[in-house]
Design a protein around this motif. Structure first.
Motif, PDB file in Angstrom:
ATOM      1  N   ARG A  65       0.837  -1.205   0.000  1.00 20.52           N
ATOM      2  CA  ARG A  65       0.000   0.000   0.000  1.00 20.52           C
ATOM      3  C   ARG A  65       0.876   1.262   0.000  1.00 20.52           C
ATOM      4  NH1 ARG A  65      -5.369  -1.140   1.479  1.00 20.52           N
ATOM      5  NH2 ARG A  65      -5.625  -3.368   1.816  1.00 20.52           N
ATOM      6  N   ARG A  98       1.094   4.134  -3.082  1.00 23.15           N
ATOM      7  CA  ARG A  98       0.934   5.566  -2.817  1.00 23.15           C
ATOM      8  C   ARG A  98       2.136   6.343  -3.355  1.00 23.15           C
ATOM      9  NH1 ARG A  98       0.511   4.972   2.144  1.00 23.15           N
ATOM     10  NH2 ARG A  98      -1.674   4.414   2.150  1.00 23.15           N
ATOM     11  N   ALA A 121      -3.477   5.611  -5.714  1.00 24.33           N
ATOM     12  CA  ALA A 121      -4.140   5.563  -4.413  1.00 24.33           C
ATOM     13  C   ALA A 121      -4.418   4.110  -4.066  1.00 24.33           C
ATOM     14  CB  ALA A 121      -5.444   6.350  -4.447  1.00 24.33           C
ATOM     15  N   PRO A 135      -2.797  10.623  -4.007  1.00 25.15           N
ATOM     16  CA  PRO A 135      -1.451  10.172  -3.635  1.00 25.15           C
ATOM     17  C   PRO A 135      -0.398  11.268  -3.848  1.00 25.15           C
ATOM     18  CG  PRO A 135      -2.055   9.256  -5.754  1.00 25.15           C
ATOM     19  CD  PRO A 135      -3.262   9.980  -5.234  1.00 25.15           C
ATOM     20  N   HIS A 159      -6.622   4.737  -8.885  1.00 23.52           N
ATOM     21  CA  HIS A 159      -7.021   4.245  -7.559  1.00 23.52           C
ATOM     22  C   HIS A 159      -7.214   2.745  -7.680  1.00 23.52           C
ATOM     23  CE1 HIS A 159     -10.569   3.411  -4.709  1.00 23.52           C
ATOM     24  NE2 HIS A 159      -9.461   3.349  -4.002  1.00 23.52           N
TER      25      HIS A 159
END
Length: 181
Positions: free
Chosen positions: A99, A103, A108, A144, A177
């Motif tokens: 994760r 980012r 995202a 992000p 995303h």
């Protein structure tokens, strides 16, 4: 019966998991959470369990080829990659490191799922709504680039079926995303 992985299986799982994802090379297959297990079936013979992000994922063949190549380079003569659909992959399987890397790469990451169990489903309009207030998202998708929660959905699909295209209303930058599953 639950079996415990041997030291060799754990080592080979790490090696197979270190393969970059063909669609998101910033992530390894381990960080994406798609390599489930490695089973040694004899000297130089292994089977890898791979769960695709969705049933029709076109990257599965590339993943399997890269896993085979990597394990061959580490001395395994015979490598079988088996697609395993149960339990199904979910964005919850993406590691915290994965994760973070998404980012930093400008994508995202999927929002955290707060509870286990059935996912509530609400049917809405057939066209994407652009106003953030008109969506029923449980939590905003943060940009992000600048971190703003003031973002809008441009398209439910982006460069891959796993991602949606959004735009930040604060810095005006578009971004992908990674959708929650």
């Amino acid at each position: 019966m639950v079996t415990t992985a041997t030291a060799l299986e754990a080592e080979l799982l790490e090696i197979a998991g270190s393969v970059p994802d063909p669609e998101l090379p910033v992530l390894t297959l381990q960080e994406l959470g798609v390599v489930r297990a490695v089973h040694v079936h004899g000297a130089g013979t292994v089977e890898v369990e791979l769960t695709p992000t969705y049933t029709g994922c076109p990257a599965v063949e590339a993943m399997a080829l890269d896993i085979r190549r990597t394990l061959h380079e580490h001395g395994m003569r015979e490598v079988t990659v088996r697609t395993v659909l149960t339990p199904a992959w979910s964005t919850d399987d993406i590691t915290a490191e994965g994760r973070r890397k998404l980012r930093e790469f400008g994508i995202a990451p999927p929002r955290a799922v707060r509870e286990q169990g059935p996912v509530p489903l609400a049917l809405g309009p057939t066209r994407a709504l652009r106003a953030p207030a008109a969506t029923s998202e449980p939590e905003p998708v943060h940009c992000p680039h600048c971190g703003s929660a003031d973002t809008e959905l441009l398209s439910r699909f982006s460069s891959t079926a796993c991602k949606a295209l959004r735009r930040c209303l604060a810095c005006r930058e578009p971004f992908d995303h990674f959708k929650e599953l």
